[in-house]
Each structure stands twice: as structure tokens, then as C-alpha cells.
Design an enzyme around this catalytic site. Structure first.
Site, PDB file in Angstrom:
ATOM      1  N   GLY A 275      37.914 -18.950   9.766  1.00 29.34           N
ATOM      2  CA  GLY A 275      37.448 -18.461  11.064  1.00 29.34           C
ATOM      3  C   GLY A 275      38.002 -19.349  12.159  1.00 29.34           C
ATOM      4  N   CYS A 342      17.944 -23.383  33.249  1.00 28.38           N
ATOM      5  CA  CYS A 342      16.845 -24.330  33.490  1.00 28.38           C
ATOM      6  C   CYS A 342      16.514 -25.134  32.242  1.00 28.38           C
ATOM      7  CB  CYS A 342      15.633 -23.573  33.987  1.00 28.38           C
ATOM      8  SG  CYS A 342      15.998 -22.709  35.505  1.00 28.38           S
ATOM      9  N   TYR A 371      33.007 -19.263  17.460  1.00 35.09           N
ATOM     10  CA  TYR A 371      31.583 -19.483  17.696  1.00 35.09           C
ATOM     11  C   TYR A 371      31.329 -19.685  19.192  1.00 35.09           C
ATOM     12  CZ  TYR A 371      32.270 -20.215  12.751  1.00 35.09           C
ATOM     13  OH  TYR A 371      32.666 -20.042  11.442  1.00 35.09           O
TER      14      TYR A 371
HETATM   15  C1  LIG Z   1      30.619 -17.915   3.940  1.00 31.16           C
HETATM   16  C2  LIG Z   1      31.443 -18.394   5.069  1.00 31.16           C
HETATM   17  N1  LIG Z   1      32.758 -18.136   5.053  1.00 31.16           N
HETATM   18  C3  LIG Z   1      33.571 -18.512   6.068  1.00 31.16           C
HETATM   19  C4  LIG Z   1      33.082 -19.217   7.147  1.00 31.16           C
HETATM   20  C5  LIG Z   1      34.035 -19.598   8.248  1.00 31.16           C
HETATM   21  O1  LIG Z   1      34.108 -20.938   8.431  1.00 31.16           O
HETATM   22  P1  LIG Z   1      35.171 -21.541   9.459  1.00 31.16           P
HETATM   23  O2  LIG Z   1      34.997 -20.877  10.752  1.00 31.16           O
HETATM   24  O3  LIG Z   1      34.841 -22.982   9.497  1.00 31.16           O
HETATM   25  O4  LIG Z   1      36.518 -21.309   8.851  1.00 31.16           O
HETATM   26  C6  LIG Z   1      31.715 -19.532   7.204  1.00 31.16           C
HETATM   27  C7  LIG Z   1      31.180 -20.302   8.327  1.00 31.16           C
HETATM   28  O5  LIG Z   1      30.308 -21.079   8.257  1.00 31.16           O
HETATM   29  C8  LIG Z   1      30.876 -19.105   6.154  1.00 31.16           C
HETATM   30  O6  LIG Z   1      29.573 -19.361   6.147  1.00 31.16           O
END
Ligand SMILES: Cc1ncc(COP(=O)(O)O)c(C=O)c1O
Length: 416
Positions: A275, A342, A371
Site C-alpha cells: 500500500g 478544537c 492513509y
Molecule cells: C493485511 C494487510 N495487508 C496489506 C497492508 C498494507 O500495508 P502497507 O501499506 O504498509 O504496505 C496492511 C496494512 O496494514 C494490512 O493490514
């Protein structure tokens, strides 16, 4: 590597001035670079050439459909954690046969939707969930492909909130007990056991925890084979970190080489769920200075983006670079860059050395693609901001800014 660079002291996204986009779109907004997204996806995915693999982008990090479509066009799948993510993925054109479904609390309705959509596999996280999935599949007169998410008890050496592979974490089934769970799952008539999955945490900056957990998983796969359970997919999750400040995470190619070494010679298909490493540095959050003030010996720069727009600094104390969109020869000051919410916890940066900005100056909060928007909320009844993607010298709004009407949609005053 990304395409947010200064030209004559002015920040550009690819070939277009960030200030020009801000003039049209208004602030705050998330701004993605198409070229960066594409290059990051390709660099990651191509690193695994030579072995059977599938890159399932983890859409909890970013679920904008324009972003998902781009990766789908590059041959990617997605890793989902809810029915809502499945809906978005299908609407964005992701092939259901390239979707893996993770998460500790899938509901019956979500399982039904995913089985009906014929996704590649469920990454199941408990024996009760396996039993529930079997029941749902039976009712639908179908079979659900499953892997068990095992918890290898390896320390990912990251922030405790994003660490998932230790035995005190809620995720997965203890790898030491998983053989028994696999045998039970193999006996369930409406499940087809196809994989083993594992995800130990996010923002990892070392390779060794990945390799340590992979060794444990390979050991399990051999034991499963001895027990007559043949595994086709090995899902190693996501987790590779990025540079927000001074971190020096391994390159995707180094990470891939280490994993490939461990599984070479097997006939497994490796699934990856990256991700952050794909989207994190491919996006900035653009905001405008509303006011500045000094109280005691502290300087504050108050901007129009807040913790509801980008939660990471408040939630994890995370560092995001903050740069002026027009860099000049202003002197530097140390300031907290804060939003209008706030809460004293509403900050984007603390004690940050930055050019002494004034009202209406624009800032870019760097590395905001992962995120960022997905964790944003309407706290303080603030409409969620626009998302924009730049490509070459053009841009497009890929998610409209919410309106005040949007905030009240679906609400009713009591009539009983
Ligand atoms: C099951 C699972 N796969 C993939 C990811 C993606 O992680 P990242 O954004 O660190 O690559 C997460 C994120 O916590 C996750 O919980």
C-alpha cells in the site's frame, strides 16, 4: 522518487504548477502525480518478475477509484478489508479474480457479496470465521477459496499501532497452532484451502522481519504438504516502508530479491499487498495559511487543513515534510503547523523549521498519499477535501470536495 519538484522556486506536480491548480480547485486538496503512481506500481511489480506473482494493492491505504483503475490497467489486483472496498474495487474495474479479502471481522453480508463476486480468496483470521464462511458458502451452494492468515510472532520493529505480526496483536492465527486449523478447514465441504497469508506490520524499514516470517511460513507450507494439504498461494501481505523524513527503507528490488531467494524452486504464486510504498510519496496535501501568531515563545502557522483531513501526525505522531508551494528568500522560523480543529492534538507538524509564511501562502504536506484521504473524517463538521490527479500538464478532480449539504445528507430530526 517522485514528481513534485521546484522550478524557479515554485512547486510543480509533473508539469503543472501546484499554485495554479490551487487557484482553480481551492484548498485544501490532495494532489496525486499519475506518473509517480504508475512508476511506483511498475517498479514494485516488475521486481518480482521471474516468479509467479500477483500484486494486490492494499486499498485501505488509498481507495480512490481513479488510483485503483490505474493499477488495474497495469495488471494489478487489490487487497480489501470490507464490503465497501470490494464495491469500490469492482466499480473501478478490478478483476475479482485478483482480489484477496483480509481482516479480522468480516460480516455474513460481506462474505456473501465476496463469494458472489467470485474473488480469488479470503484470508481468514480465526476458526470461527472459517466456520462462518463455510456456512455462508454452503447456503449459496458455492465453494469459497481460503487461506489462513498466520501470525508468525515476528517483531516488525515499527510503530505499535501498525504492528500486526506479534502474538499479542489481534491478527491471524498463531502459526504454531495453524496446522490444526488447516486440517479443520480442509474438512469443511464448502471451503477450498488454497493459500497461506501473513502480514506483520506497516512502514517496515528492514528486510529481516519479512525474511524471518517468510521462513516460518515456508516451514508451515512444507508441513501442510506432508499432511496432504497443497498450497498454491503464498500471500506475504504489505508493509514495505517509505521515506517520510530520514528513514532508509530497502528498495522494492532489494525486498523482492530477498523474498524470491526464499521461495525460488517452489511452484507457489506469491501475492504481495503493498500500500504505502506505492502511493505514499505519490501525493501531497495542499493547504493555505489562514493566520499566523506567536504565543509566548512559540510560533503557530494556522492552515485550512486539519487532523480530520490528515490524521497521521495526530494519531501516530508521524512526520510529514511541509514545504512552501512558493519558496522565497523569507527567513526561517520554528513553528507548529496546526489546523482549525478544537483540539491541541490537531497539528500537521510540530517545532518545524520552515520559511516564515504569511496569510494566503500555500503549503504542501508531503508523502500524504497513504492513509491520508482514506483516514479522513468529517470531525468538526468539516467537509472532506477534494482529490486531484495531475498527468503531464493537465489535471482532473478525481473526487469532488464535499459540500455542507453532503454533511447533513441522511440525517433527520426526530419525528416520533
Ligand atoms: C493485511 C494487510 N495487508 C496489506 C497492508 C498494507 O500495508 P502497507 O501499506 O504498509 O504496505 C496492511 C496494512 O496494514 C494490512 O493490514
Amino acid at each position: 522518487m517522485h514528481y513534485f519538484q521546484y522550478k524557479n522556486n515554485e512547486l510543480f506536480c509533473e508539469d503543472i504548477s501546484v499554485a495554479d491548480i490551487a487557484k482553480d480547485v481551492k484548498t485544501p486538496f490532495y494532489l496525486y502525480s499519475h506518473r509517480t503512481l504508475k512508476q511506483h506500481f511498475k517498479a514494485f511489480n516488475d521486481s518480482f518478475d521471474g516468479i509467479n506473482h500477483l500484486t494486490c494493492f492494499s486499498m485501505k491505504s488509498n481507495s480512490n477509484m481513479a488510483v485503483l483503475r490505474l493499477f488495474a490497467e497495469e495488471g494489478g489486483g487489490v487487497d480489501i478489508v470490507s464490503g465497501g472496498e470490494l464495491y469500490r474495487a469492482i466499480r473501478a474495474g478490478v478483476d475479482p479474480k485478483k482480489i484477496v479479502y483480509s481482516g479480522v471481522g468480516k460480516t455474513v453480508e460481506e462474505m456473501e457479496y465476496a463469494i458472489d463476486s467470485d474473488i480469488l480468496m479470503f484470508n481468514s483470521e480465526s476458526c470461527q470465521e472459517l466456520a462462518a464462511l463455510n456456512e455462508v458458502a454452503k447456503r449459496l451452494d458455492k465453494k469459497a477459496r481460503v487461506s489462513i492468515r498466520v501470525n508468525p510472532d515476528v517483531d516488525p520493529q515499527t510503530h505499535p499501532y501498525i504492528s500486526t505480526g506479534l502474538k499479542e496483536n489481534k491478527f491471524g492465527i498463531d502459526i504454531k497452532k495453524s496446522l490444526e486449523e488447516y486440517k479443520a478447514a480442509a474438512d469443511m465441504k464448502n471451503l477450498v484451502v488454497t493459500g497461506v497469508s501473513c502480514h506483520i506490520g506497516s512502514q517496515l524499514t528492514k528486510i529481516s522481519p519479512f525474511v524471518d516470517s517468510l521462513k516460518k511460513v515456508m516451514d508451515l507450507i512444507n508441513k501442510l504438504r506432508d499432511a496432504g494439504i497443497v498450497i498454491s498461494y503464498l500471500d506475504m501481505g504489505g508493509g514495505l516502508g517509505i521515506t517520510y523524513n530520514e528513514e532508509k527503507p530497502p528498495l522494492p528490488a532489494e525486498y523482492a530479491a530477498a523474498l524470491k531467494k526464499e521461495i525460488s524452486g517452489s511452484d507457489l504464486t506469491l501475492i504481495l499487498e503493498p500500500g504505502r510504498v506505492i502511493v505514499g510519496n505519490a501525493c501531497i496535501l495542499v493547504a493555505k495559511v489562514l493566520y499566523t501568531k506567536t504565543t509566548g515563545d512559540k510560533n503557530f502557522i494556522i492552515v485550512d487543513a486539519a487532523m480530520n483531513d490528515l490524521a497521521r501526525p495526530s494519531l501516530y505522531g508521524s512526520f510529514h515534510g511541509v514545504q512552501p508551494v512558493r519558496s522565497g528568500d523569507r527567513n526561517k522560523i520554528k513553528a507548529d503547523i496546526v489546523g482549525p480543529i478544537c483540539e491541541s492534538g490537531d497539528f500537521l507538524a510540530k517545532d518545524r523549521e520552515i520559511e516564515s509564511l504569511g496569510q494566503d501562502d500555500l503549503i504542501a504536506v508531503m508523502s500524504a498519499g497513504a492513509y491520508g484521504f482514506t483516514m479522513s473524517s468529517n470531525y468538526n463538521s468539516r467537509p472532506r477535501v477534494a482529490e486531484v490527479m495531475a498527468k503531464g500538464n493537465q489535471y482532473q478532480v478525481i473526487r469532488k470536495r464535499e459540500t455542507w449539504e453532503d454533511l447533513a445528507r441522511g440525517e433527520e430530526t426526530l419525528k416520533i
